[in-house]
Scaffold this motif. Structure first.
Motif, PDB file in Angstrom:
ATOM      1  N   LEU A   1       0.825  -1.208   0.000  1.00 23.24           N
ATOM      2  CA  LEU A   1       0.000   0.000   0.000  1.00 23.24           C
ATOM      3  C   LEU A   1       0.863   1.262   0.000  1.00 23.24           C
ATOM      4  N   ILE A   2       1.944   1.220   0.752  1.00 22.86           N
ATOM      5  CA  ILE A   2       2.856   2.367   0.799  1.00 22.86           C
ATOM      6  C   ILE A   2       3.431   2.613  -0.597  1.00 22.86           C
ATOM      7  N   ASP A   3       3.847   1.545  -1.272  1.00 23.63           N
ATOM      8  CA  ASP A   3       4.402   1.669  -2.620  1.00 23.63           C
ATOM      9  C   ASP A   3       3.400   2.311  -3.576  1.00 23.63           C
ATOM     10  N   LEU A   4       2.150   1.859  -3.505  1.00 25.14           N
ATOM     11  CA  LEU A   4       1.112   2.402  -4.387  1.00 25.14           C
ATOM     12  C   LEU A   4       0.820   3.872  -4.076  1.00 25.14           C
ATOM     13  N   ALA A   5       0.753   4.208  -2.807  1.00 23.28           N
ATOM     14  CA  ALA A   5       0.482   5.597  -2.421  1.00 23.28           C
ATOM     15  C   ALA A   5       1.634   6.515  -2.841  1.00 23.28           C
ATOM     16  N   ALA A   6       2.877   6.046  -2.668  1.00 18.51           N
ATOM     17  CA  ALA A   6       4.037   6.853  -3.073  1.00 18.51           C
ATOM     18  C   ALA A   6       4.022   7.056  -4.590  1.00 18.51           C
ATOM     19  N   ALA A   7       3.688   6.021  -5.336  1.00 17.50           N
ATOM     20  CA  ALA A   7       3.612   6.139  -6.797  1.00 17.50           C
ATOM     21  C   ALA A   7       2.498   7.100  -7.207  1.00 17.50           C
ATOM     22  N   ALA A   8       1.368   7.027  -6.516  1.00 20.46           N
ATOM     23  CA  ALA A   8       0.252   7.929  -6.828  1.00 20.46           C
ATOM     24  C   ALA A   8       0.623   9.382  -6.535  1.00 20.46           C
ATOM     25  N   LEU A   9       1.302   9.623  -5.425  1.00 21.86           N
ATOM     26  CA  LEU A   9       1.738  10.990  -5.109  1.00 21.86           C
ATOM     27  C   LEU A   9       2.740  11.494  -6.142  1.00 21.86           C
ATOM     28  N   LEU A  10       3.594  10.603  -6.618  1.00 20.17           N
ATOM     29  CA  LEU A  10       4.545  10.994  -7.657  1.00 20.17           C
ATOM     30  C   LEU A  10       3.800  11.447  -8.913  1.00 20.17           C
ATOM     31  N   VAL A  11       2.809  10.687  -9.315  1.00 22.45           N
ATOM     32  CA  VAL A  11       2.033  11.046 -10.506  1.00 22.45           C
ATOM     33  C   VAL A  11       1.294  12.367 -10.276  1.00 22.45           C
ATOM     34  N   LEU A  12       0.652  12.502  -9.128  1.00 26.19           N
ATOM     35  CA  LEU A  12      -0.083  13.733  -8.825  1.00 26.19           C
ATOM     36  C   LEU A  12       0.845  14.954  -8.781  1.00 26.19           C
ATOM     37  N   SER A  13       2.047  14.756  -8.238  1.00 27.02           N
ATOM     38  CA  SER A  13       2.982  15.881  -8.107  1.00 27.02           C
ATOM     39  C   SER A  13       3.554  16.334  -9.442  1.00 27.02           C
ATOM     40  N   SER A  14       3.390  15.534 -10.470  1.00 27.76           N
ATOM     41  CA  SER A  14       3.906  15.931 -11.778  1.00 27.76           C
ATOM     42  C   SER A  14       3.020  16.972 -12.457  1.00 27.76           C
ATOM     43  N   CYS A  15       1.820  17.153 -11.960  1.00 28.11           N
ATOM     44  CA  CYS A  15       0.891  18.136 -12.511  1.00 28.11           C
ATOM     45  C   CYS A  15       1.011  19.447 -11.721  1.00 28.11           C
ATOM     46  N   SER A  16       1.285  20.527 -12.421  1.00 29.63           N
ATOM     47  CA  SER A  16       1.482  21.828 -11.764  1.00 29.63           C
ATOM     48  C   SER A  16       0.322  22.226 -10.867  1.00 29.63           C
ATOM     49  N   ALA A  17      -0.895  21.903 -11.279  1.00 30.26           N
ATOM     50  CA  ALA A  17      -2.078  22.294 -10.511  1.00 30.26           C
ATOM     51  C   ALA A  17      -2.136  21.614  -9.150  1.00 30.26           C
ATOM     52  N   ASN A  18      -1.435  20.500  -8.978  1.00 27.12           N
ATOM     53  CA  ASN A  18      -1.502  19.748  -7.720  1.00 27.12           C
ATOM     54  C   ASN A  18      -0.398  20.094  -6.725  1.00 27.12           C
ATOM     55  N   LYS A  19       0.654  20.738  -7.164  1.00 27.99           N
ATOM     56  CA  LYS A  19       1.838  20.913  -6.318  1.00 27.99           C
ATOM     57  C   LYS A  19       1.556  21.694  -5.043  1.00 27.99           C
ATOM     58  N   LEU A  20       0.930  22.831  -5.180  1.00 28.73           N
ATOM     59  CA  LEU A  20       0.642  23.635  -3.987  1.00 28.73           C
ATOM     60  C   LEU A  20      -0.342  22.927  -3.060  1.00 28.73           C
ATOM     61  N   ALA A  21      -1.302  22.217  -3.638  1.00 25.32           N
ATOM     62  CA  ALA A  21      -2.277  21.486  -2.823  1.00 25.32           C
ATOM     63  C   ALA A  21      -1.590  20.368  -2.035  1.00 25.32           C
ATOM     64  N   ILE A  22      -0.685  19.654  -2.674  1.00 29.28           N
ATOM     65  CA  ILE A  22       0.047  18.585  -1.985  1.00 29.28           C
ATOM     66  C   ILE A  22       0.829  19.170  -0.809  1.00 29.28           C
ATOM     67  N   ALA A  23       1.501  20.289  -1.052  1.00 34.84           N
ATOM     68  CA  ALA A  23       2.263  20.929   0.021  1.00 34.84           C
ATOM     69  C   ALA A  23       1.341  21.442   1.127  1.00 34.84           C
ATOM     70  N   ALA A  24       0.201  22.007   0.749  1.00 30.21           N
ATOM     71  CA  ALA A  24      -0.726  22.590   1.727  1.00 30.21           C
ATOM     72  C   ALA A  24      -1.359  21.533   2.635  1.00 30.21           C
ATOM     73  N   PHE A  25      -1.500  20.313   2.162  1.00 32.87           N
ATOM     74  CA  PHE A  25      -2.143  19.265   2.961  1.00 32.87           C
ATOM     75  C   PHE A  25      -1.174  18.550   3.898  1.00 32.87           C
ATOM     76  N   GLY A  26       0.033  19.040   4.022  1.00 33.51           N
ATOM     77  CA  GLY A  26       0.973  18.461   4.974  1.00 33.51           C
ATOM     78  C   GLY A  26       1.757  17.280   4.456  1.00 33.51           C
ATOM     79  N   ALA A  27       1.753  17.081   3.178  1.00 34.31           N
ATOM     80  CA  ALA A  27       2.454  15.927   2.617  1.00 34.31           C
ATOM     81  C   ALA A  27       3.962  16.010   2.833  1.00 34.31           C
ATOM     82  N   ILE A  28       4.500  17.211   2.785  1.00 41.17           N
ATOM     83  CA  ILE A  28       5.958  17.368   2.864  1.00 41.17           C
ATOM     84  C   ILE A  28       6.506  16.779   4.156  1.00 41.17           C
ATOM     85  N   LEU A  29       5.941  17.181   5.264  1.00 41.06           N
ATOM     86  CA  LEU A  29       6.434  16.703   6.562  1.00 41.06           C
ATOM     87  C   LEU A  29       6.271  15.188   6.698  1.00 41.06           C
TER      88      LEU A  29
END
Length: 190
Positions: free
Chosen positions: A12-40
């Motif tokens: 599950l961790i592998d799949l979630a990490a892969a999904a975040l990688l795909v989502l982070s490749s889209c400019s529209a998602n980058k700030l949202a990913i950072a805003a939801f606490g993903a970085i920490l």
């Protein structure tokens, strides 16, 4: 997805990490990913000491590569880099470089991300400077034995570190202090 990355099930961790990688490749998602606490959370999963405390020792090599690649994608937004640096990513990258030895895809990605952070953030540069002997050892090793891309990142990071040191040495305070120390040394020799 962040909750999945914090679970104990490697697949599950592998799949979630892969999904975040795909989502982070889209400019529209980058700030949202950072805003939801993903970085920490992502840094915590890479940092081996924090990972053990939180039970993340099951991260696969692929999950780690995907997380680092996610940070590469996020770091294309300059306003996200301070959040990445303040989350402890510099330390996490240095740990990975230490843990994974000389050459691997993991080390190459870690060096590239570290170089990007050091080039973009004075705080990251200071954190790296605090461990200068270790970092310089890794960089020299990369220049001697690394791939061409690894060598490029190592040289770029050394250049940034040297320029920063040179700029600090040009400051009037440093020159004044150096001048006093130089005079004291000369007077002591007489």
């Amino acid at each position: 997805m962040l909750e999945i990355i914090q679970c104990q099930k490697e697949s599950l961790i592998d799949l979630a990490a892969a999904a975040l990688l795909v989502l982070s490749s889209c400019s529209a998602n980058k700030l949202a990913i950072a805003a939801f606490g993903a970085i920490l959370n992502l840094v915590g999963s890479l940092n081996s000491q924090l990972a053990e405390e939180r039970g993340f020792q099951n991260l696969s090599m692929q999950a780690k590569l995907d997380i680092i690649s996610t940070f590469h994608n996020l770091s294309t937004y300059p306003q996200i880099i301070p959040s990445i640096v303040s989350s402890g990513m510099v330390k996490a990258m240095l740990q990975l470089m230490y843990e994974f030895g000389k050459q691997s895809e993991m080390i190459e990605k870690a060096r590239a991300l570290l170089e990007k952070m050091v080039s973009s953030s004075e705080i990251a540069l200071k954190e790296v400077a605090e461990t200068a002997s270790l970092v310089i050892h890794f960089l020299v090793e990369a220049i001697k034995e690394g791939t061409p891309l690894c060598k490029e990142h190592a040289v770029a990071m050394l250049l940034v570190m040297c320029r920063s040191c040179r700029d600090r040495c040009k400051s009037k305070d440093w020159q004044k202090n150096f001048g006093v120390a130089e005079r004291q040394r000369e007077e002591g020799e007489e």
